[in-house]
Design a protein around this motif. Structure first.
Motif, PDB file in Angstrom:
ATOM      1  N   ASN A   1       0.800  -1.220   0.000  1.00 33.81           N
ATOM      2  CA  ASN A   1       0.000   0.000   0.000  1.00 33.81           C
ATOM      3  C   ASN A   1       0.835   1.274   0.000  1.00 33.81           C
ATOM      4  O   ASN A   1       0.467   2.265  -0.638  1.00 33.81           O
TER       5      ASN A   1
ATOM      6  N   HIS B   1       1.653   2.672  -3.329  1.00 31.55           N
ATOM      7  CA  HIS B   1       0.504   2.963  -4.191  1.00 31.55           C
ATOM      8  C   HIS B   1      -0.107   4.310  -3.818  1.00 31.55           C
ATOM      9  O   HIS B   1       0.125   4.811  -2.713  1.00 31.55           O
TER      10      HIS B   1
ATOM     11  N   ASP C   1      -1.202   1.830  -9.200  1.00 28.84           N
ATOM     12  CA  ASP C   1      -2.524   1.196  -9.245  1.00 28.84           C
ATOM     13  C   ASP C   1      -2.799   0.605 -10.616  1.00 28.84           C
ATOM     14  O   ASP C   1      -3.358  -0.503 -10.732  1.00 28.84           O
TER      15      ASP C   1
ATOM     16  N   LYS D   1      -3.440  -3.374 -11.479  1.00 30.19           N
ATOM     17  CA  LYS D   1      -4.592  -3.908 -12.204  1.00 30.19           C
ATOM     18  C   LYS D   1      -4.146  -4.850 -13.309  1.00 30.19           C
ATOM     19  O   LYS D   1      -4.759  -5.900 -13.534  1.00 30.19           O
TER      20      LYS D   1
ATOM     21  N   THR E   1      -1.451  -4.393  -1.575  1.00 26.41           N
ATOM     22  CA  THR E   1      -2.616  -3.697  -2.104  1.00 26.41           C
ATOM     23  C   THR E   1      -3.725  -4.697  -2.427  1.00 26.41           C
ATOM     24  O   THR E   1      -3.465  -5.769  -2.997  1.00 26.41           O
TER      25      THR E   1
ATOM     26  N   LEU F   1      -5.818  -4.803  -4.695  1.00 20.25           N
ATOM     27  CA  LEU F   1      -5.907  -5.102  -6.117  1.00 20.25           C
ATOM     28  C   LEU F   1      -5.177  -6.399  -6.458  1.00 20.25           C
ATOM     29  O   LEU F   1      -5.656  -7.212  -7.260  1.00 20.25           O
TER      30      LEU F   1
END
Length: 336
Positions: A82, A85, A96, A100, A201, A203
């Motif tokens: 985190n 990010h 980010d 993805k 994260t 994601l």
């Protein structure tokens, strides 16, 4: 040391000299440390002789946290935490979007991915690359992204807040500069163990959990950066090795685990630093015979720390010249 602890070790002098000539002494001692810290062998002489001959020590059961299984695909995700990010203390602007694409790659190719190795920057507040460690002539700590040279430490412009660490800090800065990669940089406090910034994260974490459910396999987690007296950009070795701390030495077990795969995809944060240094250590001569074209740097799944874009560009240029593959995630999908 050998003779004091085991007089008969004189018999190994010739073998030791041969290994010194072959530049494998560092590897020998790493293997010795990995094994002896887990279980003290009863037959010291036989144990060392077998190590020198690259054999499994007699009567010694070697245990590894990494499975032995050659072939397949390994995805190495560097520091997807985190704090790197947007919203984190050391945010990489495009992290980010990178995450993805990494998550999409994991989901689309889950059945093809044999192992996922995820590294975690794991710091304490008191760290040589954090402001809290230092104090200036004005009595204040340096701000984030301050560069500190060994000359400034020698002149007294910057001092270790704990005077007992001054000599070690100066020695570290000199060794770091001698390495030629980076100067000591004060980073915003980041990835402090136990804080939300240390966590992966969502994601990517969600995609890893889905991969586990689909494949029935466990991801491998690798912590780095725990020693407060050295930086550890690479997941495999600290920038300056601390002799008495095995965590800072080259992690040959992890190197060989990654190298056993037929394809290795590398992504994560940041392209200028931790991805850069990890890949360089992985493919450096003498560490492994991993063919360079087995290693794929996922170019749109990793970004540079702002201000260090030139380092990321140089890294990609160097790796391309060495024969590594530089591919987008879309191109990586087509490789599997």
């Amino acid at each position: 040391f050998f003779r004091e602890n085991h007089p008969k070790m004189q018999a190994t002098d010739v073998a030791l000299q041969e290994y010194v000539k072959g530049s494998r002494m560092g590897e020998i001692f790493n293997e010795m440390a990995n094994l002896t810290f887990k279980e003290r062998p009863m037959d010291v002489e036989g144990f060392l002789l077998d190590l020198l001959q690259a054999k499994q020590p007699k009567g010694h059961r070697r245990q590894s946290i990494y499975p032995k299984e050659e072939g397949g695909v390994c995805l190495v995700i560097i520091d997807p935490q985190n704090d790197f990010h947007p919203g984190g203390s050391l945010a990489v602007p495009n992290a980010d979007e990178d995450a993805k694409r990494i998550a999409g790659f994991i989901r689309e190719k889950a059945a093809s991915i044999q192992n996922i190795v995820t590294t975690l920057d794991s710091h304490q507040r008191l760290h040589i690359a954090h402001g809290l460690f230092w104090v200036g002539k004005d009595g204040k700590p340096p701000g984030p992204f301050t560069l500190i040279s060994s000359a400034q430490i020698e002149s007294g412009e910057w001092k270790a807040a704990d005077a007992s660490k001054q000599d070690a800090a100066l020695s570290y800065a000199k060794q770091l500069e001698a390495g030629g990669k980076f100067q000591l940089c004060i980073w915003p406090e980041h990835c402090i163990v136990g804080t939300p910034g240390h966590c992966v994260t969502p994601l990517i974490m969600e995609a890893i959990n889905e991969w586990t459910a689909v494949t029935g396999r466990e991801p491998t987690w690798v912590h780095k950066g725990q020693n407060c007296m050295t930086e550890m950009y690479s997941a495999l070795k600290a920038e300056v090795v601390i002799d008495e701390d095995p965590r800072t030495h080259l992690n040959l077990t992890l190197v060989h685990f990654i190298a056993q795969h037929s394809k290795v995809f590398v992504c994560g944060q940041a392209l200028s630093h931790c991805v850069n240094c990890t890949v360089r250590d992985l493919i450096s001569a003498g560490y492994t015979d991993l063919p360079k074209d087995r290693v794929v740097v996922m170019t749109d799944a990793s970004s540079a720390v702002p201000g260090f874009e030139a380092d990321a560009e140089q890294f990609q240029k160097d790796m391309g010249e060495l024969g590594l593959l530089l591919k987008t995630t879309e191109d990586c999908n087509a490789l599997l």
